[in-house]
Design an enzyme around this catalytic site. Structure first.
Site, PDB file in Angstrom:
ATOM      1  N   ARG A  10       0.821  -1.215   0.000  1.00  0.00           N
ATOM      2  CA  ARG A  10       0.000   0.000   0.000  1.00  0.00           C
ATOM      3  C   ARG A  10       0.858   1.268   0.000  1.00  0.00           C
ATOM      4  NH1 ARG A  10      -3.263   3.242   3.876  1.00  0.00           N
ATOM      5  NH2 ARG A  10      -1.912   2.580   5.582  1.00  0.00           N
ATOM      6  N   VAL A  13       6.399   2.679  -2.620  1.00  0.00           N
ATOM      7  CA  VAL A  13       7.140   1.693  -3.412  1.00  0.00           C
ATOM      8  C   VAL A  13       6.231   0.506  -3.746  1.00  0.00           C
ATOM      9  CG1 VAL A  13       9.093   0.089  -3.420  1.00  0.00           C
ATOM     10  CG2 VAL A  13       9.347   2.345  -2.394  1.00  0.00           C
ATOM     11  N   SER A  38      -1.927  -2.637   9.335  1.00  0.00           N
ATOM     12  CA  SER A  38      -2.956  -1.713   9.833  1.00  0.00           C
ATOM     13  C   SER A  38      -4.391  -2.102   9.527  1.00  0.00           C
ATOM     14  CB  SER A  38      -2.698  -0.317   9.245  1.00  0.00           C
ATOM     15  OG  SER A  38      -2.763  -0.372   7.834  1.00  0.00           O
ATOM     16  N   GLN A  73       7.758  -2.628   3.175  1.00  0.00           N
ATOM     17  CA  GLN A  73       7.163  -2.039   4.371  1.00  0.00           C
ATOM     18  C   GLN A  73       8.123  -1.109   5.100  1.00  0.00           C
ATOM     19  OE1 GLN A  73       4.054  -2.215   5.130  1.00  0.00           O
ATOM     20  NE2 GLN A  73       4.178  -1.116   7.055  1.00  0.00           N
ATOM     21  N   CYS A 135      18.046   4.263  -3.677  1.00  0.00           N
ATOM     22  CA  CYS A 135      17.504   4.777  -4.939  1.00  0.00           C
ATOM     23  C   CYS A 135      18.503   5.613  -5.743  1.00  0.00           C
ATOM     24  CB  CYS A 135      16.221   5.552  -4.682  1.00  0.00           C
ATOM     25  SG  CYS A 135      16.231   6.478  -3.149  1.00  0.00           S
ATOM     26  N   GLN A 162      16.940  15.161  -4.310  1.00  0.00           N
ATOM     27  CA  GLN A 162      16.050  14.014  -4.140  1.00  0.00           C
ATOM     28  C   GLN A 162      14.600  14.431  -3.866  1.00  0.00           C
ATOM     29  OE1 GLN A 162      19.758  11.637  -2.131  1.00  0.00           O
ATOM     30  NE2 GLN A 162      17.757  10.777  -1.726  1.00  0.00           N
ATOM     31  N   PRO A 193      -0.965  41.409 -10.750  1.00  0.00           N
ATOM     32  CA  PRO A 193       0.240  41.982 -11.374  1.00  0.00           C
ATOM     33  C   PRO A 193       0.703  43.251 -10.665  1.00  0.00           C
ATOM     34  CG  PRO A 193      -1.574  41.756 -12.971  1.00  0.00           C
ATOM     35  CD  PRO A 193      -2.137  41.419 -11.628  1.00  0.00           C
ATOM     36  N   GLU A 241      22.699   8.487   4.060  1.00  0.00           N
ATOM     37  CA  GLU A 241      22.358   8.477   2.630  1.00  0.00           C
ATOM     38  C   GLU A 241      23.627   8.666   1.790  1.00  0.00           C
ATOM     39  OE1 GLU A 241      19.357   7.793   1.625  1.00  0.00           O
ATOM     40  OE2 GLU A 241      19.128   8.552  -0.417  1.00  0.00           O
ATOM     41  N   ARG A 267      17.431  17.054  -0.136  1.00  0.00           N
ATOM     42  CA  ARG A 267      16.000  16.868  -0.448  1.00  0.00           C
ATOM     43  C   ARG A 267      15.469  18.154  -1.080  1.00  0.00           C
ATOM     44  NH1 ARG A 267      13.850  12.158  -0.378  1.00  0.00           N
ATOM     45  NH2 ARG A 267      14.368  11.740   1.789  1.00  0.00           N
ATOM     46  N   HIS A 274      14.618  11.296  -8.624  1.00  0.00           N
ATOM     47  CA  HIS A 274      15.824  11.824  -8.011  1.00  0.00           C
ATOM     48  C   HIS A 274      16.793  12.259  -9.112  1.00  0.00           C
ATOM     49  CE1 HIS A 274      14.279  10.626  -4.279  1.00  0.00           C
ATOM     50  NE2 HIS A 274      15.006   9.552  -4.015  1.00  0.00           N
ATOM     51  N   GLN A 350      12.966   7.351  -9.128  1.00  0.00           N
ATOM     52  CA  GLN A 350      13.511   6.555  -8.018  1.00  0.00           C
ATOM     53  C   GLN A 350      12.533   5.486  -7.572  1.00  0.00           C
ATOM     54  OE1 GLN A 350      11.728   9.145  -7.210  1.00  0.00           O
ATOM     55  NE2 GLN A 350      10.796   8.738  -5.249  1.00  0.00           N
TER      56      GLN A 350
HETATM   57  P1  NAP Z   1       5.626   4.350   2.701  1.00  0.00           P
HETATM   58  O1  NAP Z   1       5.003   4.981   1.495  1.00  0.00           O
HETATM   59  O2  NAP Z   1       5.709   5.168   3.932  1.00  0.00           O
HETATM   60  O3  NAP Z   1       4.836   2.981   3.006  1.00  0.00           O
HETATM   61  C1  NAP Z   1       5.182   2.084   4.038  1.00  0.00           C
HETATM   62  C2  NAP Z   1       3.939   1.613   4.769  1.00  0.00           C
HETATM   63  O4  NAP Z   1       3.362   2.700   5.497  1.00  0.00           O
HETATM   64  C3  NAP Z   1       2.802   1.137   3.898  1.00  0.00           C
HETATM   65  O5  NAP Z   1       3.023  -0.164   3.450  1.00  0.00           O
HETATM   66  C4  NAP Z   1       1.614   1.233   4.838  1.00  0.00           C
HETATM   67  O6  NAP Z   1       1.552   0.036   5.640  1.00  0.00           O
HETATM   68  C5  NAP Z   1       1.974   2.404   5.732  1.00  0.00           C
HETATM   69  N1  NAP Z   1       1.227   3.661   5.469  1.00  0.00           N
HETATM   70  C6  NAP Z   1       0.895   4.575   6.424  1.00  0.00           C
HETATM   71  N2  NAP Z   1       0.250   5.622   5.895  1.00  0.00           N
HETATM   72  C7  NAP Z   1       0.132   5.398   4.573  1.00  0.00           C
HETATM   73  C8  NAP Z   1      -0.463   6.119   3.500  1.00  0.00           C
HETATM   74  N3  NAP Z   1      -1.061   7.308   3.678  1.00  0.00           N
HETATM   75  N4  NAP Z   1      -0.404   5.585   2.265  1.00  0.00           N
HETATM   76  C9  NAP Z   1       0.222   4.414   2.046  1.00  0.00           C
HETATM   77  N5  NAP Z   1       0.783   3.675   3.038  1.00  0.00           N
HETATM   78  C10 NAP Z   1       0.765   4.158   4.296  1.00  0.00           C
HETATM   79  O7  NAP Z   1       7.116   3.882   2.396  1.00  0.00           O
HETATM   80  P2  NAP Z   1       7.865   3.735   0.987  1.00  0.00           P
HETATM   81  O8  NAP Z   1       8.353   5.050   0.513  1.00  0.00           O
HETATM   82  O9  NAP Z   1       7.032   2.905   0.086  1.00  0.00           O
HETATM   83  O10 NAP Z   1       9.189   2.944   1.431  1.00  0.00           O
HETATM   84  C11 NAP Z   1       9.178   1.556   1.768  1.00  0.00           C
HETATM   85  C12 NAP Z   1      10.621   1.080   1.887  1.00  0.00           C
HETATM   86  O11 NAP Z   1      11.277   1.240   0.620  1.00  0.00           O
HETATM   87  C13 NAP Z   1      11.478   1.877   2.885  1.00  0.00           C
HETATM   88  O12 NAP Z   1      12.386   1.014   3.506  1.00  0.00           O
HETATM   89  C14 NAP Z   1      12.218   2.854   2.013  1.00  0.00           C
HETATM   90  O13 NAP Z   1      13.432   3.286   2.582  1.00  0.00           O
HETATM   91  C15 NAP Z   1      12.466   1.993   0.784  1.00  0.00           C
HETATM   92  N6  NAP Z   1      12.677   2.764  -0.442  1.00  0.00           N
HETATM   93  C16 NAP Z   1      11.838   3.784  -0.744  1.00  0.00           C
HETATM   94  C17 NAP Z   1      12.038   4.486  -1.923  1.00  0.00           C
HETATM   95  C18 NAP Z   1      11.129   5.627  -2.299  1.00  0.00           C
HETATM   96  O14 NAP Z   1      11.425   6.281  -3.306  1.00  0.00           O
HETATM   97  N7  NAP Z   1      10.048   5.896  -1.587  1.00  0.00           N
HETATM   98  C19 NAP Z   1      13.071   4.127  -2.775  1.00  0.00           C
HETATM   99  C20 NAP Z   1      13.897   3.051  -2.443  1.00  0.00           C
HETATM  100  C21 NAP Z   1      13.681   2.369  -1.272  1.00  0.00           C
HETATM  101  P3  NAP Z   1       0.167  -0.700   5.952  1.00  0.00           P
HETATM  102  O15 NAP Z   1      -0.574  -0.865   4.669  1.00  0.00           O
HETATM  103  O16 NAP Z   1       0.600  -1.982   6.560  1.00  0.00           O
HETATM  104  O17 NAP Z   1      -0.520   0.231   6.892  1.00  0.00           O
END
Ligand code: NAP
Length: 369
Positions: A10, A13, A38, A73, A135, A162, A193, A241, A267, A274, A350
């Site tokens: 969800r 990523v 959740s 996750q 990334c 990023q 303006p 990072e 950032r 990125h 990314q």
């Molecule tokens: P994220 O969007 O924060 O999602 C992680 C979890 O947060 C979801 O599976 C969900 O778990 C929960 N969540 C809470 N509020 C949410 C909302 N409003 N919408 C969607 N999910 C929500 O994390 P992410 O960016 O995908 O990153 C996941 C992992 O990949 C991390 O370790 C990160 O470092 C790594 N990563 C990220 C990127 C990137 O560009 N974002 C790139 C490379 C690696 P539930 O469904 O169980 O509640």
């Protein structure tokens, strides 16, 4: 039939992973089980295959019954779960986007367009933990693997720009909320303006520094500003990072001797993709066309953009690269420091090569081996 569990589907990523798997018709030939932290018992996402209601991502019994776990996750989940599963004797494949396990000797960092040889060797020697790279590191190697493997590169300095989505779903919401608040408070000053630029600037500055400005996720204003710090401090003044740049790139390509890679990670208020400004120190003077050929030889997705204003604005920006698999590199020119120094700017999505795509391809590779 192999049973594949998806945790974190969800999140940012995870949703891109599912989108790509649907687009490539990957949901066939295995049984998918979706997990949640959740919403246990909720409806699974629609992927064209029957899947049971959402299972509990903390249920080790259920996880142990799987052949493959794909986790997007995050690191806390990996830390809490992976070791306990392995201690129970679980021998399935763990495919993960989080950084937690990346540098372990028994894990391989997956980026198959540039290190399929390393992945194949790892599988052959019994590796079961396949971890997506950082990334920015993965995106840099998508364009720089060719010159590095050709022995052209002495070192690289990478200064990153990023996107907010690199920090996850909540941070993306916060960036848009920040933009919204700026717009709401600026009101007519932004479109009148006759309004003075100084009044507009003062208004925005007041908004950015007000107590009520939403900064919970980023810890500082990002919209209309930037944050030159990503992740925790480590040794020698670097952030974690920045530390990843050298250690992960060298591990991904199994380089010996190592190629030094260092720089600052920043950032910026881009939504997705990125970017990185690279200074590439060559081992000697190499004509630019040869460097460009070596970049193109990295893989089919590495695209060289001419160092011209129109092409740069049209093709070398986050907005034009978002949602595509191309990793673009342009602004290439030799620098004042000497003909063995090349400047370049690269941008890639990314969430694709920097996150979801290597995981998707690893799952296919594992299931079809
Ligand atoms: P994220 O969007 O924060 O999602 C992680 C979890 O947060 C979801 O599976 C969900 O778990 C929960 N969540 C809470 N509020 C949410 C909302 N409003 N919408 C969607 N999910 C929500 O994390 P992410 O960016 O995908 O990153 C996941 C992992 O990949 C991390 O370790 C990160 O470092 C790594 N990563 C990220 C990127 C990137 O560009 N974002 C790139 C490379 C690696 P539930 O469904 O169980 O509640």
């Amino acid at each position: 039939m192999q049973r594949v569990g998806f945790v974190g589907w969800r999140g940012m990523v995870g949703s891109v992973l599912l989108e790509r798997m649907r687009a490539e018709g990957d949901f066939k030939g295995f049984e998918p089980i979706f997990f949640t932290t959740s919403n246990v018992g909720g409806a699974p996402p629609s992927v064209g295959l029957d899947a049971p209601p959402l299972a509990d991502a903390g249920d080790l019994e259920a996880l142990s019954s799987l052949d493959v776990i794909v986790s997007c996750q995050g690191g806390d989940y990996t830390t809490a779960t992976h070791g306990r599963l392995r201690e129970r004797g679980w021998r399935g494949a763990w495919i993960d986007a989080a950084s937690t396990l990346r540098m372990r000797d028994d894990a391989v960092i997956i980026l198959d367009p540039v290190n399929r040889d390393v992945i194949d060797r790892a599988i052959g020697s019994g590796t079961r933990d396949f971890i997506g790279g950082n990334c920015t590191v993965s995106l840099m190697l998508m364009v720089m693997a060719g010159p590095i493997r050709a022995g052209m590169v002495e070192w690289i300095s990478s200064m990153t720009y990023q996107a907010a989505s690199g920090a996850g779903a909540r941070n993306m919401q916060e960036l848009v909320r920040q933009m919204q608040v700026i717009g709401e408070r600026a009101g007519a000053l932004a479109s009148d303006p006759a309004a003075s630029a100084l009044a507009l600037d003062g208004n925005v500055q007041q908004t950015l520094t007000s107590e009520a400005y939403p900064v919970r996720e980023f810890g500082a204003p990002l919209a209309a500003s930037l944050i030159p710090w990503i992740d925790k401090p480590v040794a020698d003044g670097q952030t974690r990072e920045e530390w990843k740049g050298h250690v992960e790139a060298n591990k991904i390509l199994a380089l010996s001797p190592e190629v030094p890679i260092d720089g600052l990670c920043v950032r910026v208020g881009a939504m997705r993709c990125h970017s990185q400004a690279l200074t590439i120190k060559l081992r000697g003077e190499v004509p630019l066309p040869e460097v460009e050929d070596a970049i193109r030889a990295s893989n089919q997705w590495a695209k060289v953009i001419p160092n011209e204003p129109d092409a740069t604005k049209r093709e070398l920006t986050p907005v034009t690269v978002a949602g595509t698999l191309d990793v673009k590199i342009g602004r290439l020119h030799t620098m004042r420091m000497g003909k063995d120094h090349v400047a370049a700017f690269t941008v890639g999505d990314q969430l694709l090569w920097g996150a979801a795509e290597p995981l998707r391809r690893m799952l296919q590779l594992w299931l079809s081996r």
